[in-house]
Design a protein around this motif. Structure first.
Motif, PDB file in Angstrom:
ATOM      1  N   PRO A  22      70.348  63.127  84.121  1.00 44.38           N
ATOM      2  CA  PRO A  22      71.152  64.099  84.862  1.00 44.38           C
ATOM      3  C   PRO A  22      72.550  64.332  84.290  1.00 44.38           C
ATOM      4  CG  PRO A  22      70.910  62.075  86.121  1.00 44.38           C
ATOM      5  CD  PRO A  22      70.030  61.945  84.916  1.00 44.38           C
ATOM      6  N   VAL A  23      73.025  63.392  83.458  1.00 42.38           N
ATOM      7  CA  VAL A  23      74.361  63.533  82.884  1.00 42.38           C
ATOM      8  C   VAL A  23      74.275  63.378  81.371  1.00 42.38           C
ATOM      9  CG1 VAL A  23      76.723  62.675  82.846  1.00 42.38           C
ATOM     10  CG2 VAL A  23      75.422  62.579  84.960  1.00 42.38           C
ATOM     11  N   THR A  24      74.912  64.301  80.666  1.00 43.77           N
ATOM     12  CA  THR A  24      75.020  64.221  79.215  1.00 43.77           C
ATOM     13  C   THR A  24      76.486  64.085  78.845  1.00 43.77           C
ATOM     14  OG1 THR A  24      73.034  65.566  78.866  1.00 43.77           O
ATOM     15  CG2 THR A  24      74.582  65.404  77.023  1.00 43.77           C
ATOM     16  N   ALA A  45      79.979  50.546  77.528  1.00 44.11           N
ATOM     17  CA  ALA A  45      80.017  50.006  78.891  1.00 44.11           C
ATOM     18  C   ALA A  45      79.471  51.008  79.903  1.00 44.11           C
ATOM     19  CB  ALA A  45      81.436  49.589  79.254  1.00 44.11           C
ATOM     20  N   VAL A  46      79.864  52.285  79.787  1.00 36.74           N
ATOM     21  CA  VAL A  46      79.353  53.269  80.754  1.00 36.74           C
ATOM     22  C   VAL A  46      77.863  53.520  80.522  1.00 36.74           C
ATOM     23  CG1 VAL A  46      81.597  54.329  81.220  1.00 36.74           C
ATOM     24  CG2 VAL A  46      80.111  55.348  79.508  1.00 36.74           C
ATOM     25  N   LEU A  54      72.166  58.496  82.077  1.00 34.29           N
ATOM     26  CA  LEU A  54      73.077  59.037  81.069  1.00 34.29           C
ATOM     27  C   LEU A  54      72.392  59.252  79.735  1.00 34.29           C
ATOM     28  CD1 LEU A  54      76.056  59.750  80.315  1.00 34.29           C
ATOM     29  CD2 LEU A  54      76.298  57.354  79.611  1.00 34.29           C
ATOM     30  N   ARG A  55      72.671  60.419  79.172  1.00 35.47           N
ATOM     31  CA  ARG A  55      72.269  60.736  77.794  1.00 35.47           C
ATOM     32  C   ARG A  55      73.573  60.844  77.018  1.00 35.47           C
ATOM     33  NH1 ARG A  55      69.574  66.445  75.805  1.00 35.47           N
ATOM     34  NH2 ARG A  55      71.307  67.252  77.023  1.00 35.47           N
ATOM     35  N   PHE A  56      73.668  60.095  75.907  1.00 33.37           N
ATOM     36  CA  PHE A  56      74.876  60.099  75.089  1.00 33.37           C
ATOM     37  C   PHE A  56      74.587  60.747  73.749  1.00 33.37           C
ATOM     38  CE2 PHE A  56      77.565  57.814  71.878  1.00 33.37           C
ATOM     39  CZ  PHE A  56      78.747  58.471  72.188  1.00 33.37           C
ATOM     40  N   VAL A  57      75.472  61.646  73.355  1.00 31.41           N
ATOM     41  CA  VAL A  57      75.350  62.376  72.087  1.00 31.41           C
ATOM     42  C   VAL A  57      76.631  62.160  71.298  1.00 31.41           C
ATOM     43  CG1 VAL A  57      75.122  64.673  71.044  1.00 31.41           C
ATOM     44  CG2 VAL A  57      73.898  64.143  73.175  1.00 31.41           C
ATOM     45  N   PHE A  58      76.483  61.867  70.000  1.00 39.06           N
ATOM     46  CA  PHE A  58      77.651  61.724  69.139  1.00 39.06           C
ATOM     47  C   PHE A  58      77.629  62.817  68.093  1.00 39.06           C
ATOM     48  CE2 PHE A  58      80.075  60.288  65.497  1.00 39.06           C
ATOM     49  CZ  PHE A  58      81.229  59.813  66.092  1.00 39.06           C
ATOM     50  N   PRO A 160      91.520  61.135  81.760  1.00 37.71           N
ATOM     51  CA  PRO A 160      91.560  59.883  81.011  1.00 37.71           C
ATOM     52  C   PRO A 160      90.140  59.384  80.710  1.00 37.71           C
ATOM     53  CG  PRO A 160      92.312  59.559  83.281  1.00 37.71           C
ATOM     54  CD  PRO A 160      92.076  61.020  83.097  1.00 37.71           C
ATOM     55  N   TRP A 161      90.029  58.607  79.648  1.00 35.53           N
ATOM     56  CA  TRP A 161      88.712  58.099  79.290  1.00 35.53           C
ATOM     57  C   TRP A 161      88.658  56.569  79.279  1.00 35.53           C
ATOM     58  CZ3 TRP A 161      89.612  55.610  74.756  1.00 35.53           C
ATOM     59  CH2 TRP A 161      90.582  56.141  73.889  1.00 35.53           C
ATOM     60  N   ASP A 162      89.542  55.931  80.049  1.00 30.92           N
ATOM     61  CA  ASP A 162      89.378  54.494  80.266  1.00 30.92           C
ATOM     62  C   ASP A 162      88.074  54.316  81.045  1.00 30.92           C
ATOM     63  OD1 ASP A 162      90.269  54.109  83.369  1.00 30.92           O
ATOM     64  OD2 ASP A 162      91.439  55.686  82.381  1.00 30.92           O
ATOM     65  N   GLU A 163      87.526  53.115  81.064  1.00 31.82           N
ATOM     66  CA  GLU A 163      86.200  52.923  81.653  1.00 31.82           C
ATOM     67  C   GLU A 163      86.106  53.382  83.109  1.00 31.82           C
ATOM     68  OE1 GLU A 163      82.878  49.449  82.475  1.00 31.82           O
ATOM     69  OE2 GLU A 163      84.476  49.044  81.037  1.00 31.82           O
ATOM     70  N   PRO A 164      87.027  52.981  84.016  1.00 28.96           N
ATOM     71  CA  PRO A 164      86.881  53.435  85.409  1.00 28.96           C
ATOM     72  C   PRO A 164      86.958  54.960  85.542  1.00 28.96           C
ATOM     73  CG  PRO A 164      88.424  51.589  85.290  1.00 28.96           C
ATOM     74  CD  PRO A 164      88.127  52.009  83.879  1.00 28.96           C
ATOM     75  N   SER A 165      87.864  55.586  84.816  1.00 29.93           N
ATOM     76  CA  SER A 165      88.020  57.048  84.917  1.00 29.93           C
ATOM     77  C   SER A 165      86.811  57.781  84.357  1.00 29.93           C
ATOM     78  CB  SER A 165      89.283  57.497  84.178  1.00 29.93           C
ATOM     79  OG  SER A 165      90.423  56.902  84.727  1.00 29.93           O
ATOM     80  N   LEU A 166      86.325  57.346  83.205  1.00 29.96           N
ATOM     81  CA  LEU A 166      85.165  58.003  82.598  1.00 29.96           C
ATOM     82  C   LEU A 166      83.928  57.789  83.466  1.00 29.96           C
ATOM     83  CD1 LEU A 166      84.179  59.709  80.240  1.00 29.96           C
ATOM     84  CD2 LEU A 166      83.782  57.600  78.958  1.00 29.96           C
TER      85      LEU A 166
END
Length: 180
Positions: A22-24, A45-46, A54-58, A160-166
């Motif tokens: 559901p999330v990319t 971590a996320v 989660l789907r992660f794309v680089f 922000p992209w710290d772990e809690p915010s991301l």
């Protein structure tokens, strides 16, 4: 105005996680960028926290004026990808950000079981430069002007992209997707 991802994640991308998650999360990154180096464990971590949600794309966005080793590192990641080792090389490059000379890159390839002579030849001939450039240009079209830049479900994440915010932004996107 919010920037949108162009093109959206597709079959030609390097993807971790289910294609129907559901999330990319798309990251435009530079292997020599210290901020990308700081973001790398946060993304890991996320990914662990969200799992199959989660789907992660680089995508590569080498800032060559500041980081002269970023483009060869991206090309070596692509070369490793030909052997199914993109993500392993990706992790090695971020773990060893301060050792990105050509000899280091070839050594990492050998460590992953990729023939070092082949890797050296691919690097010397810039066999994957066009793919790296295509990633870079897609970033430019998407409004990327620094690294790391993240997109969540196709919209640039300007927070922000710290772990809690991301994590909060990703979970918010997951809930919005579930409500549709």
């Amino acid at each position: 105005m919010t920037s949108r991802l162009t093109p959206l994640a597709g079959p030609d991308d390097h993807i971790q996680g289910p294609r129907d998650a559901p999330v990319t999360l798309v990251e435009y990154g530079d292997y020599e960028c210290p901020y990308c180096g700081m973001a790398h464990p946060i993304v890991k971590a996320v990914q662990r926290r969200l799992g199959d949600q989660l789907r992660f794309v680089f995508r590569h966005f080498p800032l060559t004026a500041m980081h002269p080793h970023a483009e060869p590192a991206a090309e070596m990641a692509e070369a490793a990808g030909v052997h199914g080792k993109f993500w392993a090389m990706h992790d090695i490059l971020y773990t060893h950000q301060n050792a990105l000379e050509d000899e280091d890159l070839i050594s990492y390839a050998a460590h992953l079981g990729v023939d070092p002579r082949w890797a050296a030849s691919e690097l010397q001939h810039h066999a994957y430069a066009e793919r790296v450039r295509a990633h870079f240009l897609s970033g430019v079209r998407s409004g990327v002007n620094g690294t790391p830049t993240f997109f969540i479900n196709g919209v640039r994440h300007d927070g922000p992209w710290d772990e809690p915010s991301l994590l909060k932004a990703l979970m918010s996107a997951a809930h919005a997707t579930a409500r549709r």
